[in-house]
Design a protein around this motif. Structure first.
Motif, PDB file in Angstrom:
ATOM      1  N   CYS A 421      53.076 -26.646 -29.470  1.00 50.37           N
ATOM      2  CA  CYS A 421      51.518 -26.072 -29.817  1.00 50.37           C
ATOM      3  C   CYS A 421      50.954 -26.111 -31.038  1.00 50.37           C
ATOM      4  N   LEU A 442      53.135 -23.337 -15.820  1.00 51.28           N
ATOM      5  CA  LEU A 442      52.224 -23.582 -16.880  1.00 51.28           C
ATOM      6  C   LEU A 442      51.487 -22.066 -17.297  1.00 51.28           C
ATOM      7  N   ASP A 443      50.784 -21.714 -16.082  1.00 49.48           N
ATOM      8  CA  ASP A 443      50.038 -20.674 -16.567  1.00 49.48           C
ATOM      9  C   ASP A 443      50.902 -19.146 -17.116  1.00 49.48           C
ATOM     10  N   ARG A 446      51.706 -20.260 -20.476  1.00 46.74           N
ATOM     11  CA  ARG A 446      50.418 -20.023 -21.447  1.00 46.74           C
ATOM     12  C   ARG A 446      50.145 -18.293 -21.608  1.00 46.74           C
ATOM     13  N   LYS A 450      50.873 -18.415 -25.181  1.00 49.94           N
ATOM     14  CA  LYS A 450      49.493 -19.066 -25.621  1.00 49.94           C
ATOM     15  C   LYS A 450      49.543 -20.655 -25.838  1.00 49.94           C
ATOM     16  N   SER A 452      49.372 -24.233 -25.215  1.00 53.88           N
ATOM     17  CA  SER A 452      47.977 -25.187 -24.291  1.00 53.88           C
ATOM     18  C   SER A 452      47.052 -24.101 -23.940  1.00 53.88           C
ATOM     19  N   GLY A 453      46.884 -23.067 -24.507  1.00 53.43           N
ATOM     20  CA  GLY A 453      45.872 -22.042 -24.098  1.00 53.43           C
ATOM     21  C   GLY A 453      44.689 -22.548 -24.923  1.00 53.43           C
ATOM     22  N   GLY A 456      44.278 -27.524 -25.458  1.00 54.72           N
ATOM     23  CA  GLY A 456      44.968 -28.235 -24.254  1.00 54.72           C
ATOM     24  C   GLY A 456      45.761 -29.580 -24.353  1.00 54.72           C
ATOM     25  N   THR A 459      49.280 -29.859 -22.957  1.00 50.37           N
ATOM     26  CA  THR A 459      49.660 -29.339 -21.916  1.00 50.37           C
ATOM     27  C   THR A 459      51.049 -30.104 -21.216  1.00 50.37           C
ATOM     28  N   VAL A 462      54.194 -29.226 -22.712  1.00 49.73           N
ATOM     29  CA  VAL A 462      54.648 -27.925 -22.242  1.00 49.73           C
ATOM     30  C   VAL A 462      55.196 -27.965 -20.722  1.00 49.73           C
TER      31      VAL A 462
END
Length: 813
Positions: A421, A442-443, A446, A450, A452-453, A456, A459, A462
């Motif tokens: 990232c 993924l959440d 993230r 952080k 892909s926060g 994006g 994503t 990740v």
């Protein structure tokens, strides 16, 4: 003494022909060479570097005086040919006659000058020769100089880039939707435009020139058809060329678009040959140098008595603007019998597209990385079957013969310090540590890292780290991508359009890594809406990215006819409107006239060819489109309220009309229906609408997220307000926040269920400043989209007819 050969035109094609002739038959002809320019052959392709200051004229001279003297060429430079006398076989020049045994015509082409008012003003030039180039160089010596270039093709862009490098403030005006549309598809055109804008060049596409404004006989500005004036000290027209055929035509040679030649480059007169931009061969005319050089070889052999045949081959295109690496070859138009292979690298500004038909490459467009252009060009020319290297074809010749790459294996091979990232500086090792610490989605990753926060775009990478680390325990997220063109979800796309300030469809395709050249029927309507919602001032609606009903501004029926629904503000109509509807039904033989559930009248069974005329007639009666076909406001249903009903507590009809006149024409993620009931008895059925307002003694109860279609759902109370003005502002704010955040084709109730009514209340009820900002943004968008498409379509039907476009709330009332 050899035969007498006269050549008219000392351009690149005739110059190459003379080179070939002197090599093949050096003593066969005594050559006389005419040229209207006061100089011999120079490389016109290099005029752009001369303009930009990267080369001098002396560096691009192909044949100097010594070359002509060495080959015994009699030069008549700066002399125009007035006539060809075929009967006497003489060429008549301004300074006398020259007899010929063989004559070669190489007059090239004339620049096309758009006959705009003012096109003959001083300072309006073409871009064809050294004189034009010197005019532009001289302009660069003047501080604060401005230039306008009409034409976004090869020549126009080279002129613009060269002028900019000379310090001139340059604007390119192009009538088409993207630059170099003959050589590039939309995606590559977007990248090219972006590169030019980054250089400080203003680029205006879909811009139509109307008039060249002058002062004291000199150009002052270019005026566009929308009234915009672009000040300029020099205006360059680079909108195309036309073969120079006047001499041949006057001599009685066969001509069409160009001077007709056969495969040996012989005209209809056996002693006259022709080549270059002035000729037409098998219906084709020529503007690129590669076929001209092939013609030169053929004409030299023909003059030497050898057999030769010209075959028009596929050509490639490159732009001579430093830093803009661009390659185009073949046919890259869309077609049902074709497939695309697309590669994009947004971070490097790279775009590659191959078009295949029956396992043969027939077209290639490349921007940013053109190193393999010649290899792809050869594949196109040779018609080679590429089925064996289909999987790795896009990566060029260095990758052929290998197996298809495994993305997970590539991720697994990355070292722990490999950056995943870039926005937040998160490496692979940090993500793996988070996964080993319990992150499984993924959440989770993230939240902990952080990654892909922000933008994006990482994503997918990740998720691949998750898949490699967790193995079979990794479960792909349930969110679906927009379509097969991308792995991104609607939510991802909306976020990235805003964060990266993407303001056109080609920008979305390129910067978000679409794997098709221009999207598909699924994603184009969604992207079109997102751009409309987020950039109302910058983005222009694309009708081709809409469904058939929205393109025709009427609902198509199962028998192929259409239904026409005029708007009736709040369900209120007049005798005149009813007469106009009845007259239209009679005039166009409408089989069915129906009152709708939204308090309007539907004319069903209208033939497509009758739509424009019917729209015109209804417009004449003051009626506008009801947008019954749109993803936007449909109806505002009302009861009669206090005007007539003894139970009415507020003027529900008046409020409904005000809301409809404020909201009409707005594009939304899905259709929107409203209702205003004058009392809790709810005769207008306000409790099953997207927005429903119930009038009560103390004011207004505004509710949202209802439905009465495939799903039946009661509205949820948004707020109670005391005044009509508050009810209007609250409604507009809710519609705007729905427009800005909802997934395309999600009805209001589905969207509210996703984000939660509490969140919506925080934005539009509790936060008064946010509500006001939403209302202002809605009004801004409505200032552009509160238009009647019927009036716009039929306004040309009568010059005196004034369309109802941009009907404002005040005017509508």
């Amino acid at each position: 003494m050899g035969l007498k050969l006269v050549v008219i035109g000392a351009g690149m094609a005739s110059g190459r022909a003379l080179e070939q002739l002197f090599e093949t038959a050096p003593d066969a002809y005594d050559v006389t060479l005419f040229n209207a320019e006061p100089r011999g052959n120079y490389n016109r392709l290099m005029l752009s570097p001369v303009l930009s200051g990267e080369k001098t004229y002396e560096e691009i001279v192909t044949h100097d005086d010594a070359w002509y003297e060495e080959n015994n060429v009699t030069c008549r430079f700066g002399e125009k040919v007035l006539k060809i006398d075929r009967a006497r076989k003489v060429v008549v020049g301004e300074n006398g006659e020259v007899p010929y045994d063989k004559l070669v015509l190489g007059m090239g082409s004339n620049p096309f000058m758009i006959p705009l008012p003012g096109h003959d003003l001083e300072g309006v030039i073409a871009y064809r020769d050294l004189e034009d180039t010197n005019r532009m160089i001289d302009l660069g010596a003047k501080p604060g100089a401005k230039a306008v270039v009409i034409g976004g093709g090869l020549l126009g862009l080279e002129a613009a880039a060269g002028l900019k490098m000379r310090g001139v403030d340059v604007t390119v005006v192009h009538i088409m939707g993207h630059l170099m549309e003959r050589q590039l598809d939309e995606a590559a055109g977007y990248l090219l435009r972006k590169a030019l804008v980054d250089r400080g060049i203003t680029v205006m596409c879909s811009a139509n020139s109307k008039e060249i404004v002058g002062e004291d006989g000199h150009v002052k500005a270019l005026k566009l058809d929308d009234g915009t004036e672009l000040p300029c000290d020099l205006l360059v027209m680079a909108v195309g060329i036309r073969p120079s055929i006047a001499l041949g035509q006057d001599a009685g040679l066969a001509v069409g678009r160009g001077i007709h030649v056969d495969d040996q480059m012989v005209t209809s007169d056996a002693d006259i040959l022709a080549l270059g931009e002035c000729v037409e061969h098998d219906g084709a005319v020529f503007g690129l140098v590669a076929p001209l050089y092939d013609q030169a070889k053929v004409i030299a052999k023909t003059l030497a008595g050898e057999e030769a045949k010209f075959v028009n081959k596929e050509v490639s295109t490159k732009l001579k603007v430093t830093g803009c690496d661009l390659f185009s070859a073949g046919d890259f138009a869309d077609g049902d019998d074709r497939e695309d292979i697309v590669f994009r690298d947004p971070s490097r500004g790279v775009y590659k597209r191959l078009v295949l038909k029956d396992n043969v490459v027939i077209g290639a467009v490349m921007y940013g990385d053109t190193a393999d252009g010649n290899w792809f060009y050869n594949l196109i020319k040779d018609g080679e079957d590429v089925s064996e290297m289909r999987e790795t074809l896009i990566f060029g010749p260095a990758f052929q013969g290998g197996a298809a790459a495994d993305p997970l294996a590539a991720v697994a091979a990355l070292p722990a310090d490999a950056e995943i990232c870039g926005c937040n500086g998160v490496c692979k090792g940090q993500i793996v540590s988070a996964i080993e610490g319990g992150a499984t989605t993924l959440d989770d990753v993230r939240a902990q890292t952080k990654a892909s926060g922000s933008c994006g775009t990482c994503t997918g990478l990740v998720e691949q780290v998750l898949a490699v680390t967790l193995g079979d325990d990794f479960v792909l997220p349930t969110s679906k991508s927009v379509c097969g063109c991308t792995d991104l979800t609607h939510e991802d796309v909306r976020r990235l359009i805003k964060s990266q300030e993407l303001k056109s469809q080609p920008a979305v395709w390129q910067e978000l890594g679409w794997n098709t050249p221009n999207g598909c029927h699924v994603c184009r309507p969604a992207i079109n809406f997102y751009l409309l919602a987020d950039w109302p001032l910058e983005y222009k609606d694309d009708p081709q990215s809409r469904f058939v009903n929205e393109r025709n501004h009427a609902n198509i029926q199962k028998d192929g006819t259409f239904s026409v629904v005029p708007r009736m503000w709040g369900g209120i109509t007049t005798p005149d409107e009813l007469r106009a509807i009845a007259d239209a039904a009679d005039k166009y033989n409408v089989p069915t006239v129906k009152v709708t559930g939204g308090q309007r009248i539907d004319l069903l069974g209208v033939k497509k060819e009758d739509l424009p005329s019917m729209w015109y007639d209804l417009n004449q009666a003051g009626m506008v489109s009801g947008h019954a076909y749109s993803k936007g406001l449909r109806t505002v249903k009302t009861c009669v309220g206090t005007d007539h009903c003894r139970f009415g507590t507020q003027d529900s009809t008046g409020l409904g009309i005000k809301l409809e006149k404020m909201l009409w024409g707005s594009w939304t993620p899905h259709k929107v229906k409203l209702a205003v009931s004058g009392c809790p008895r709810n005769c207008a059925e306000a409790t099953c609408k997207d927005v429903g307002i119930i009038c009560v003694d103390s004011g207004y109860e505004v509710s949202v997220a209802g439905a009465a279609g495939m799903d039946v759902k009661e509205t949820e109370l948004l707020a109670k307000v005391a005044t009509e003005e508050e009810a209007i502002e609250l409604t507009a704010a809710f519609i705007q926040i729905y427009r800005e955040n909802a997934k395309y084709l999600d009805r209001g109730y589905k969207w509210v269920a996703k984000v939660g009514l509490d969140w919506v209340k925080e934005q539009v009820v509790d936060d008064l400043e946010q509500r006001k900002a939403l209302f202002e943004r809605f009004e801004l968008s409505q200032s552009i989209y509160r238009n009647d498409p019927w009036a716009e379509h039929v306004s040309e039907k009568a010059d005196s007819y004034q369309p109802l476009a941009n009907l404002t709330l005040e005017a509508a009332e």
